[in-house]
Design a protein around this motif. Structure first.
Motif, short mmCIF file in Angstrom:
data_model
loop_
_atom_site.label_atom_id
_atom_site.label_comp_id
_atom_site.label_asym_id
_atom_site.label_seq_id
_atom_site.Cartn_x
_atom_site.Cartn_y
_atom_site.Cartn_z
N TYR A 26 0.81 -1.22 0.00
CA TYR A 26 0.00 0.00 0.00
C TYR A 26 0.85 1.27 0.00
N CYS A 27 2.17 1.09 -0.01
CA CYS A 27 3.05 2.26 0.09
C CYS A 27 3.98 2.41 -1.11
N MET A 28 4.58 1.30 -1.58
CA MET A 28 5.54 1.38 -2.69
C MET A 28 5.23 0.32 -3.73
N LEU A 64 11.46 11.62 12.73
CA LEU A 64 12.20 11.24 11.52
C LEU A 64 11.49 10.06 10.88
N THR A 65 11.29 10.16 9.57
CA THR A 65 10.56 9.12 8.87
C THR A 65 11.15 8.95 7.48
N GLY A 66 10.46 8.24 6.58
CA GLY A 66 11.00 8.01 5.25
C GLY A 66 9.86 7.62 4.32
N GLY A 67 10.17 6.80 3.36
CA GLY A 67 11.15 5.76 3.21
C GLY A 67 11.54 5.12 4.55
N GLU A 68 12.60 4.37 4.51
CA GLU A 68 13.06 3.78 5.75
C GLU A 68 14.21 4.64 6.29
N PRO A 69 13.96 5.39 7.37
CA PRO A 69 14.99 6.33 7.85
C PRO A 69 16.29 5.65 8.25
N LEU A 70 16.19 4.40 8.73
CA LEU A 70 17.43 3.72 9.16
C LEU A 70 18.26 3.24 7.98
N THR A 95 9.89 3.68 11.95
CA THR A 95 10.74 2.75 11.20
C THR A 95 10.03 1.41 11.03
N ASN A 96 10.46 0.67 10.00
CA ASN A 96 9.92 -0.69 9.90
C ASN A 96 10.65 -1.64 10.85
N GLY A 97 11.68 -1.18 11.49
CA GLY A 97 12.33 -1.94 12.56
C GLY A 97 13.37 -2.94 12.11
N PHE A 185 -3.46 1.46 16.00
CA PHE A 185 -4.04 1.06 14.72
C PHE A 185 -4.30 2.32 13.90
N ILE A 186 -3.74 2.34 12.70
CA ILE A 186 -3.79 3.55 11.86
C ILE A 186 -4.66 3.27 10.64
N GLU A 187 -5.76 3.98 10.54
CA GLU A 187 -6.64 3.73 9.39
C GLU A 187 -5.94 4.06 8.08
N MET A 188 -6.13 3.17 7.12
CA MET A 188 -5.58 3.36 5.78
C MET A 188 -6.12 4.66 5.18
N MET A 189 -5.22 5.46 4.63
CA MET A 189 -5.65 6.70 3.99
C MET A 189 -5.48 6.58 2.47
N PRO A 190 -6.36 7.19 1.70
CA PRO A 190 -6.29 7.06 0.24
C PRO A 190 -5.22 7.98 -0.36
N ILE A 191 -3.96 7.68 -0.02
CA ILE A 191 -2.84 8.45 -0.57
C ILE A 191 -1.99 7.49 -1.37
N GLY A 192 -1.53 7.91 -2.53
CA GLY A 192 -0.67 7.05 -3.35
C GLY A 192 -1.31 5.69 -3.55
N GLN A 319 3.66 9.07 -3.80
CA GLN A 319 3.40 7.93 -2.93
C GLN A 319 3.90 8.24 -1.52
N MET A 320 3.37 7.46 -0.57
CA MET A 320 3.62 7.74 0.84
C MET A 320 5.12 7.73 1.19
N SER A 321 5.88 6.85 0.53
CA SER A 321 7.31 6.77 0.85
C SER A 321 8.04 8.05 0.44
N GLY A 324 6.47 10.54 3.68
CA GLY A 324 6.88 10.22 5.05
C GLY A 324 5.77 9.73 5.95
N GLY A 325 4.57 9.58 5.44
CA GLY A 325 3.50 8.98 6.24
C GLY A 325 3.06 9.88 7.40
N1 SAM Z 1 9.39 3.02 6.70
C1 SAM Z 1 8.95 3.59 7.91
C2 SAM Z 1 7.80 2.80 8.48
O1 SAM Z 1 7.26 1.92 7.79
O2 SAM Z 1 7.44 3.09 9.61
C3 SAM Z 1 8.57 5.05 7.84
C4 SAM Z 1 7.80 5.53 6.65
S1 SAM Z 1 6.17 4.83 6.43
C5 SAM Z 1 5.60 5.72 5.02
C6 SAM Z 1 5.31 5.53 7.81
C7 SAM Z 1 3.97 4.90 8.14
O3 SAM Z 1 3.04 5.21 7.11
C8 SAM Z 1 3.98 3.39 8.28
O4 SAM Z 1 3.46 3.04 9.55
C9 SAM Z 1 3.05 2.92 7.18
O5 SAM Z 1 2.33 1.76 7.55
C10 SAM Z 1 2.15 4.12 7.03
N2 SAM Z 1 1.45 4.22 5.75
C11 SAM Z 1 1.94 4.09 4.51
N3 SAM Z 1 0.97 4.28 3.58
C12 SAM Z 1 -0.17 4.53 4.28
C13 SAM Z 1 -1.52 4.83 3.91
N4 SAM Z 1 -1.92 4.91 2.65
N5 SAM Z 1 -2.42 5.05 4.90
C14 SAM Z 1 -2.05 5.00 6.21
N6 SAM Z 1 -0.79 4.74 6.62
C15 SAM Z 1 0.13 4.50 5.67
#
Ligand code: SAM
Ligand code: SF4
Length: 325
Positions: A26-28, A64-70, A95-97, A185-192, A319-321, A324-325
């Motif tokens: 849903y991101c990349m 700090l966010t990204g992409g993957e900041p680490l 981070t994705n950890g 819990f983060i609701e999915m947003m209609p971005i990218g 796209q979200m990456s 920075g989300g």
């Molecule tokens: N790579 C890092 C990570 O995954 O935490 C930082 C960047 S990532 C874009 C930040 C957060 O955005 C993540 O928790 C990811 O699940 C969330 N995310 C990405 N696309 C999203 C979307 N369309 N709606 C809601 N959250 C989203």
């Protein structure tokens, strides 16, 4: 400072890279990701300079966010530099950890205050299906390292996806029962690419969690940087949080702006509008000039998102990456 609607803006999310070692669906996209050239991304010195100007406007917290900041080299050096900026009280990381275990000591020494680990599932096959990478063991190692690090507060962020990770809400929430970790819990947003996926709502999740853990108690107080709402369950060490931009819109409490890796300051996630601070810096703008640009952008922050309108004029197409989300 406050914006034209009286909201106090005190938090900036800074995306330090558009690169990532995962490919969450849903991101990349799976492949064909067009990456920014190294020279297009703000240097650590440029980010630290901007942080000083943000701090002058009353922004005291940085995520700090990204992409993957680490995946950006020596991120701890940036953390250290930001923590030394007058007026910056808190530097945290999302981070994705997967790269966290080997970096956590240096990040803690540099003064990192908290880490959010994105984890949508604890099931290996599902993790691979969502992220397109078999990195769950590395992510869990990162989570364990964060939990074991006394200086760093840890949260888990899960995006609930319809038809995918429903079975995981209870096991993920149980981490907050057993550890001093908030699970959100983060609701999915209609971005990218998120536009192509259906999420599940806060109410859907609460219903499932109640069946397993009993009636929740609503918690008041500030537990993070943002407009999340939190509940407690009996016997839990940590809290359960919800960031529900779709079903519990919180724009009137929004306190943040966003800086993309290429130095574009965005006042609202949904809209493409913003200001090119990198261009200004690299053409010799003074701190006062940058401050004026930042002040204007914050003042003009839109009143609210309109995610419900898929045809919204001026909507963000990146796209979200890249944001920075
Ligand atoms: N790579 C890092 C990570 O995954 O935490 C930082 C960047 S990532 C874009 C930040 C957060 O955005 C993540 O928790 C990811 O699940 C969330 N995310 C990405 N696309 C999203 C979307 N369309 N709606 C809601 N959250 C989203
Ligand atoms: Fe990478 Fe984070 Fe996007 Fe997943 S959500 S692809 S980990 S930037």
């Amino acid at each position: 400072m406050t914006d034209q609607y009286g909201r106090e803006i005190r938090y900036v999310r800074i995306s330090v890279t558009d690169r990532c070692n995962l490919r969450c669906r849903y991101c990349m996209p799976r492949e064909g990701v067009k990456q920014l050239a190294h020279g297009d991304i703000l240097s650590y010195d440029e980010i630290i300079r901007l942080a000083g100007i943000f701090a002058g406007r009353g922004i005291s917290r940085i995520k700090l966010t990204g992409g993957e900041p680490l995946s950006r080299r020596d991120l701890w050096k940036l953390v250290q530099g930001l923590k030394a900026v007058d007026g910056i009280q808190q530097v945290t990381l999302t981070t994705n950890g997967t790269l966290l275990a080997e970096q956590i000591d240096r990040l803690a020494d540099a003064g990192l205050d908290a880490v959010n680990i994105s984890l949508d599932t604890l099931d290996e096959a599902q993790y691979e299906a969502i992220t397109r990478r078999a990195e769950l063991p590395a992510a869990l190692k990162g989570l364990q390292a964060a939990i074991a690090c006394p200086q760093i507060r840890t949260k888990i962020n899960c995006v609930p996806l319809a038809g995918e990770n429903e079975s995981q809400w209870v096991p993920l929430a149980a981490i907050a029962r057993d550890h001093a970790v908030d699970v959100r819990f983060i609701e999915m947003m209609p971005i990218g690419l998120g536009r192509e996926y259906a999420g599940r709502t806060q109410d859907d999740i609460l219903k499932v969690l109640r069946e397993r853990f009993g009636q929740e108690t609503a918690l008041t107080g500030e537990f993070g940087n943002g407009p999340g709402t939190y509940v407690g369950f009996a016997g839990f060490t940590g809290r359960i949080g919800f960031i529900s931009a779709m079903t519990h819109k919180f724009c009137e409490r929004c306190n943040r702006v966003r800086l993309t890796p290429e130095g574009y300051l965005k006042p609202c996630l949904q809209y493409a509008a913003g200001v090119d601070l990198r261009g200004a810096m690299r053409s010799g703008a003074s701190d006062e000039e940058l401050d004026q640009m930042i002040g204007k952008m914050i003042y003009e922050k839109p009143c609210s998102h309109h995610f419900e309108n898929q045809e919204e004029p001026g909507a963000e197409l990146r796209q979200m990456s890249r944001i920075g989300g």
